[in-house]
Design an enzyme around this catalytic site. Structure first.
Site: not given
Length: 267
Positions: A145, A158
């Site tokens: 990501s 995250y």
């Protein structure tokens, strides 16, 4: 077509979103695909779509947070197809609540790292013995990501989990490269899917569009076709790489979008 002919590919998290589209693209390119996720109905629907289009696939239920199901996935794929050539670690729980360091509880932190980092590690660990059986090794593709690139206002756990995925990618590539096992990571930018489209406000899309170098948002196919290359023999010399697939979002100074609005090329 047939860039993945006869390769056996496992795509985790392939019942929705990026993983679903990737599984279909892999099958269209000749791969024998293992579709997996927690929802049997959705997974079987993906398999039915693939077979209806002439592809080969079957579904295996897997929960990325449950190690036993990950091992069963690998064992079953090898038993079903006789080999495993490609693993795409796409499964992650992006719906888990996340926030600032102060807002995060220990349980929230642990749950996100369990899903997004530990799960990638466990799937990689479980597939390695099977890839080591192959004369030509295999290709492991991690979906990271852009959250791991720089600090943000939230998504702390995250981002840390995905930063770990970046590093794990390099370690796997280094440790198993001499056994012909490659490992690369793809970091998507804003990818609009049927599942997240309704939850992505126009104001947020415009923020991204101001910094994307092109004139559209990303789509699952953008990630899928890059992963076809990484899974194929065409990328035999590429390993240990972390690739941004973000429309150039992270290729420039953070002030560029604002300077464009001011019609200025410099301060």
């Amino acid at each position: 077509m047939n860039r993945l002919k006869d390769k056996v590919a496992i795509v985790t998290g392939s019942t929705t979103g990026i993983g679903l589209r990737m599984a279909k693209i892999f099958a269209a390119e000749g791969a024998k695909v293992v579709v997996c996720g927690r929802r049997k109905g959705r997974g079987q629907a993906v398999v039915d779509e693939i077979t209806a289009e002439g592809g080969t696939a079957y579904f295996c239920r897997m929960d990325i947070t449950v190690p036993e199901t990950i091992q069963e996935l690998m064992d079953g794929a090898y038993e079903h197809y006789g080999r495993i050539d490609v693993l795409v670690n796409c499964a992650a729980n992006v719906a888990l609540k996340d926030g600032t360091v102060e807002e995060l509880t220990i349980d929230m932190w642990d749950a996100i790292l369990q899903s997004d980092l530990r799960g990638t590690f466990l799937a990689t660990k479980a597939v390695l013995p099977y890839m080591l059986k192959n004369e030509k090794g295999g290709s492991i593709i991690n979906i990271g990501s852009m959250a791991s690139i720089g600090g943000d206002l939230g998504s702390t756990a995250y981002a840390c989990a995905k930063s770990g995925v970046d590093t794990l990618t390099r370690y796997v590539a280094m440790q198993y490269g001499k056994q012909n096992i490659r490992c690369n990571c793809v970091r998507p930018g804003l990818i609009v899917t049927p599942e997240n489209s309704a939850h992505t406000p126009d104001t947020v899309r415009q923020v991204f569009m101001n910094s994307i170098l092109g004139n559209r948002y990303g789509c699952p196919e953008d990630i899928g076709y890059l992963c076809v290359y990484l899974a194929s023999d065409e990328s035999e010399y590429m390993s240990g790489q972390v690739l941004n697939m973000d429309g150039g979002l992270n290729s420039h100074l953070p002030t560029t979008a604002q300077m464009r609005e001011l019609n200025s090329r410099t301060w």
